[in-house]
Design an enzyme around this catalytic site. Sequence first.
Site, mmCIF file in Angstrom:
data_model
loop_
_atom_site.group_PDB
_atom_site.id
_atom_site.type_symbol
_atom_site.label_atom_id
_atom_site.label_comp_id
_atom_site.label_asym_id
_atom_site.label_seq_id
_atom_site.Cartn_x
_atom_site.Cartn_y
_atom_site.Cartn_z
ATOM 1 N N GLU A 29 41.680 51.874 30.489
ATOM 2 C CA GLU A 29 42.580 50.735 30.370
ATOM 3 C C GLU A 29 41.832 49.504 29.858
ATOM 4 O O GLU A 29 40.665 49.306 30.183
ATOM 5 C CB GLU A 29 43.198 50.432 31.740
ATOM 6 C CG GLU A 29 43.878 51.651 32.361
ATOM 7 C CD GLU A 29 44.216 51.475 33.833
ATOM 8 O OE1 GLU A 29 44.387 50.316 34.275
ATOM 9 O OE2 GLU A 29 44.321 52.499 34.542
ATOM 10 N N GLU A 85 52.096 44.589 33.811
ATOM 11 C CA GLU A 85 52.135 45.035 35.206
ATOM 12 C C GLU A 85 51.876 43.837 36.103
ATOM 13 O O GLU A 85 51.041 42.979 35.795
ATOM 14 C CB GLU A 85 51.083 46.112 35.452
ATOM 15 C CG GLU A 85 51.005 46.602 36.888
ATOM 16 C CD GLU A 85 49.933 47.666 37.103
ATOM 17 O OE1 GLU A 85 49.728 48.042 38.266
ATOM 18 O OE2 GLU A 85 49.313 48.098 36.115
#
Length: 441
Positions: A243, A356
């Site tokens: 990520e 997120e």
Amino acid sequence: MDHNIIFERKKRSFTSYTPHLLLAFLFTLLLQTVIIVESKNLNYTRYRQVSGLRLERIQRHLDKINKPPVLTIESLDGDLIDCVHKKKQPALDHPLLKNHKIQKMPTRMPKGMNMNINVESRNERSGGAWQMWHKNGTRCPKGTVPIRRSTVHDVLRANSLYEFGKKQRRSSFLLRRADAPDVVSGNGHEHAIAYTESGQEVYGAKATINVWDPRIEVVNEFSLSQIWILSGSFDGSDLNSIEAGWQVSPELYGDNRPRLFTYWTSDAYQATGCYNLLCAGFVQTNSKIAIGASISPLSSYDANQYDITILIWKDPKIGNWWMSFGDNPNTLVGYWPVELFTHLADRATMVEWGGEVVNTRANGQHTSTQMGSGHFADDGFGKASYFRNLEIVDTDNSLTSVNNILTLAENKNCYNIKSSYNNKWGTYFYYGGPGNNPQCP
């Protein structure tokens, strides 16, 4: 002497010269006072009665991850950036990398990539945004890598020393739909993402993301915008994930500045992996980009937009997963060694792009922590956050535009997403939201 630059004349930093004196000082300070870290819009955790034994454990850990610098640069935002010899960086402490030889360059770039590649970028304005620590004009010497120094307070903001630098494990895997990506809201994580269909053979992904400074309600919440490279089973313990993107995390960094970050795990966030360079793993090769450092300038509502471009791809010969930052020129930051992974040692099977947040419902209501700009997707350019020019690296090591993407937002009244396509931006989407509002109680 320039107070912004601290020259290290010995092999160890000050915190290691006199550990017992330092620990005694810190223990006295922390035991006798209640430390309140004040910051606009944030409610920071208060620390009370930290034991000397805990401080000793913390200091031992910091001595392990804060490598002796050749030079230390003090950033205008308060960060200390240590220039560490590349062969002494934290990555090489990993037991799987005991005899690892640092790869200087990928063996091949993805086809279709802008070939203006630099190991060391001459242009710090990568993708329109750059890093705050560049402002005083000092750079790390060649042969070193810049590493943001971790402090006692960074560790104390975490729930525990073990959890420092780690994501909370997503505990509700069984709640996800069989055809959905790796997102669950059972532990407070909420998303607005685009993703590829599961089961494809994928060898990398790219996107350009504009950067904002979303408001965070409480210290243990965060807001991030990132790319996920995924393989393995989402309902087990073998998920592999790479990520990278930008995030605002008061708990991790002690402020509300957006920062370039990376993450990896090979066991569904259980024991392996961490943010940035807070554990052994990611091998940095660039002396001008500091992972975990703040990004500047930032996008403004109905005004100038600043973005960063991130590309992650698998070296087709060696197998390491490389990351570049910026578009003109592309700047190679470093790589995740293939040895770290199980499923990603072969290929990825899904890519996700998007935002997120963590919703702790601290006041019994949905958090007001913002995602992206804090505005919904329908507000469009200059107001909502965007990901543009979504691409993947295919089996032929070619960058190709993503034509078919799926989207997901668990609670569209809090955060949402809207995708589209045009010739200039290719596949793109707007996303984000304010969190708590009359429709999101």
